[in-house]
Design an enzyme around this catalytic site. Structure first.
Site, PDB file in Angstrom:
ATOM      1  N   ALA A 104       0.191   4.118   1.934  1.00  0.00           N
ATOM      2  CA  ALA A 104       0.540   2.772   1.471  1.00  0.00           C
ATOM      3  C   ALA A 104       0.082   2.581   0.038  1.00  0.00           C
ATOM      4  O   ALA A 104       0.818   2.864  -0.905  1.00  0.00           O
ATOM      5  CB  ALA A 104      -0.079   1.721   2.401  1.00  0.00           C
ATOM      6  N   ARG A 105      -1.159   2.117  -0.151  1.00  0.00           N
ATOM      7  CA  ARG A 105      -1.646   1.781  -1.497  1.00  0.00           C
ATOM      8  C   ARG A 105      -1.593   2.961  -2.456  1.00  0.00           C
ATOM      9  O   ARG A 105      -1.343   2.786  -3.657  1.00  0.00           O
ATOM     10  CB  ARG A 105      -3.065   1.226  -1.408  1.00  0.00           C
ATOM     11  CG  ARG A 105      -3.135  -0.186  -0.815  1.00  0.00           C
ATOM     12  CD  ARG A 105      -4.559  -0.637  -0.622  1.00  0.00           C
ATOM     13  NE  ARG A 105      -5.273   0.221   0.315  1.00  0.00           N
ATOM     14  CZ  ARG A 105      -6.582   0.324   0.403  1.00  0.00           C
ATOM     15  NH1 ARG A 105      -7.346  -0.367  -0.417  1.00  0.00           N
ATOM     16  NH2 ARG A 105      -7.152   1.114   1.292  1.00  0.00           N
ATOM     17  N   ASP A 124      -6.390   5.464   3.791  1.00  0.00           N
ATOM     18  CA  ASP A 124      -7.247   6.079   2.770  1.00  0.00           C
ATOM     19  C   ASP A 124      -6.692   7.373   2.181  1.00  0.00           C
ATOM     20  O   ASP A 124      -7.455   8.313   1.935  1.00  0.00           O
ATOM     21  CB  ASP A 124      -8.647   6.352   3.339  1.00  0.00           C
ATOM     22  CG  ASP A 124      -9.513   5.106   3.389  1.00  0.00           C
ATOM     23  OD1 ASP A 124      -9.040   4.036   2.966  1.00  0.00           O
ATOM     24  OD2 ASP A 124     -10.662   5.208   3.857  1.00  0.00           O
ATOM     25  N   VAL A 178       4.253  -5.330   2.960  1.00  0.00           N
ATOM     26  CA  VAL A 178       4.845  -6.653   2.786  1.00  0.00           C
ATOM     27  C   VAL A 178       5.085  -6.913   1.303  1.00  0.00           C
ATOM     28  O   VAL A 178       4.197  -6.699   0.476  1.00  0.00           O
ATOM     29  CB  VAL A 178       3.927  -7.739   3.392  1.00  0.00           C
ATOM     30  CG1 VAL A 178       4.445  -9.136   3.048  1.00  0.00           C
ATOM     31  CG2 VAL A 178       3.847  -7.567   4.907  1.00  0.00           C
ATOM     32  N   CYS A 190      -1.341  -5.108  11.641  1.00  0.00           N
ATOM     33  CA  CYS A 190      -1.634  -6.075  10.587  1.00  0.00           C
ATOM     34  C   CYS A 190      -2.812  -6.959  10.987  1.00  0.00           C
ATOM     35  O   CYS A 190      -2.746  -7.658  12.007  1.00  0.00           O
ATOM     36  CB  CYS A 190      -0.411  -6.944  10.296  1.00  0.00           C
ATOM     37  SG  CYS A 190      -0.712  -8.180   9.002  1.00  0.00           S
ATOM     38  N   HIS A 241      -3.600   3.878  12.427  1.00  0.00           N
ATOM     39  CA  HIS A 241      -4.481   3.577  11.300  1.00  0.00           C
ATOM     40  C   HIS A 241      -5.912   3.634  11.826  1.00  0.00           C
ATOM     41  O   HIS A 241      -6.254   2.929  12.781  1.00  0.00           O
ATOM     42  CB  HIS A 241      -4.169   2.188  10.749  1.00  0.00           C
ATOM     43  CG  HIS A 241      -4.999   1.806   9.563  1.00  0.00           C
ATOM     44  ND1 HIS A 241      -4.577   2.019   8.269  1.00  0.00           N
ATOM     45  CD2 HIS A 241      -6.221   1.235   9.470  1.00  0.00           C
ATOM     46  CE1 HIS A 241      -5.523   1.597   7.430  1.00  0.00           C
ATOM     47  NE2 HIS A 241      -6.522   1.115   8.140  1.00  0.00           N
ATOM     48  N   ASN A 281      -2.681   7.405   9.330  1.00  0.00           N
ATOM     49  CA  ASN A 281      -2.574   6.421   8.254  1.00  0.00           C
ATOM     50  C   ASN A 281      -3.960   5.955   7.837  1.00  0.00           C
ATOM     51  O   ASN A 281      -4.818   5.712   8.676  1.00  0.00           O
ATOM     52  CB  ASN A 281      -1.721   5.241   8.746  1.00  0.00           C
ATOM     53  CG  ASN A 281      -1.668   4.078   7.767  1.00  0.00           C
ATOM     54  OD1 ASN A 281      -1.903   2.937   8.135  1.00  0.00           O
ATOM     55  ND2 ASN A 281      -1.371   4.346   6.511  1.00  0.00           N
ATOM     56  N   GLN A 297      10.533  -2.113  10.319  1.00  0.00           N
ATOM     57  CA  GLN A 297       9.361  -2.573  11.060  1.00  0.00           C
ATOM     58  C   GLN A 297       9.441  -4.070  11.318  1.00  0.00           C
ATOM     59  O   GLN A 297       9.728  -4.853  10.407  1.00  0.00           O
ATOM     60  CB  GLN A 297       8.066  -2.280  10.309  1.00  0.00           C
ATOM     61  CG  GLN A 297       6.852  -2.608  11.200  1.00  0.00           C
ATOM     62  CD  GLN A 297       5.531  -2.492  10.491  1.00  0.00           C
ATOM     63  OE1 GLN A 297       5.209  -3.294   9.630  1.00  0.00           O
ATOM     64  NE2 GLN A 297       4.736  -1.504  10.881  1.00  0.00           N
TER      65      GLN A 297
END
Length: 318
Positions: free
Chosen positions: A241-242, A219, A38, A119, A186, A217, A90
């Site tokens: 992601a991160r 870590d 997001v 989410c 995840h 997904n 998405q």
């Protein structure tokens, strides 16, 4: 080689589906997937990660009913171009009509649509979106069945796991039967945050329970962790992601983003008119390893891209 496979997959992607790409991949040579984030997985960031090895890009999560009802929402939420493929859009939706209608609107701009069932944010769960959906399996399966039957695009699902993994096994099998093209799993429950390690065994159980591709997904912060995650789970793709926010060149094997990566992002931010606060965040996170604590504080107070350029020039990054 891994890189040879990726170039072949990318060359074939225009003529084949993401499902074909996933089926051609393997835990030894997984697809590299940029996660929906997001505010942050916008066009310019997607193009940057693609330049440095991402095989598939995801838009940020878009609320389907708002997207369907509002032209201004469509203008703001989805910007893309010919270089931005393969692309997955998405959506957050709590009913099939919204998801079907939103999917129809992006049919020419995307290669697939994905339903966010992961989410954990309170607003999403309270709205019946995100991780709330895996607690309503019959409703979710019907939603996917109806959308898969109606959509011109493949329909995927990104989900979390349950505390009782038997529920996860039941759900992934039902989603496969309903027509889901692939699943991204995840390895945390709805209530587990980043401090809880991702469960590779839970993702592996999902992989073993279905014949459709599964993307792992959670870590992943280095290229080595991409491969170890794929090996531990059996997944055909690994979504990051991160780790990509900190290092958009992660998939290329860079351990920290080089000054060239920083310059590439600045060029894209100027070219696409990135919102300043978004660009500042990306650059602050991207440059973190180069900055002292005092420099980070000073950076966070900068108020224009010109000021950021001057700052980065002073420390030799641009």
């Amino acid at each position: 080689s891994t890189w040879g496979l990726h170039s072949q997959l990318m060359a074939a992607s225009a003529a084949s589906s993401i499902v074909d790409m996933l089926m051609a991949a393997s835990p030894e040579r997984p697809l590299f997937v940029q996660a929906p984030m997001v505010r942050y997985s916008k066009l310019e960031f997607r193009l940057l990660t693609r330049k440095y090895g991402a095989d598939i890009g995801y838009t940020p999560m878009i609320v389907a009913n708002t997207f369907v009802q509002s032209q201004s929402s469509r203008d703001v939420e989805l910007t893309t171009n010919a270089a931005d493929r393969p692309l997955v859009v998405q959506f957050a939706a709590d009913n099939a009509d919204d998801f079907i209608n939103a999917a129809a609107l992006v049919a020419r701009a995307a290669d697939a649509v994905d339903l966010n069932c992961g989410c954990p944010q309170s607003w999403a769960v309270a709205s019946g979106f995100g991780a709330r959906l895996i607690q309503r399996p019959e409703h979710l399966v019907d939603l996917i069945r109806r959308t898969a039957a109606a959509s011109a695009l493949p329909v995927a699902v990104k989900m979390r796991v349950h505390g009782d993994l038997r529920r996860t096994v039941d759900l992934v099998r039902q989603l496969e039967a309903a027509g889901a093209a692939w699943l991204t799993v995840h390895g945390r429950t709805e209530r587990e945050g980043p401090s809880t390690p991702v469960s590779h065994s839970a993702i592996a159980l999902a992989v073993q329970s279905v014949a459709i591709p599964v993307v792992a997904n959670g870590d992943v912060t280095t290229l080595a962790e991409v491969f170890s995650t794929a090996a531990a789970t059996g997944a055909r793709g690994v979504m990051v992601a991160r780790g990509l926010l900190s290092n958009p060149a992660l998939f290329s094997g860079q351990e920290t983003p080089s000054p060239t990566v920083v310059r590439d992002y600045i060029r894209l931010a100027f070219a696409y008119g990135t919102k300043f606060t978004t660009a500042r965040y990306h650059l602050l996170v991207m440059c973190d390893s180069y900055l002292t604590r005092g420099e980070r504080t000073a950076f966070a107070r900068l108020q224009s891209l010109a000021a950021i350029l001057e700052f980065l020039d002073d420390i030799g990054l641009v």
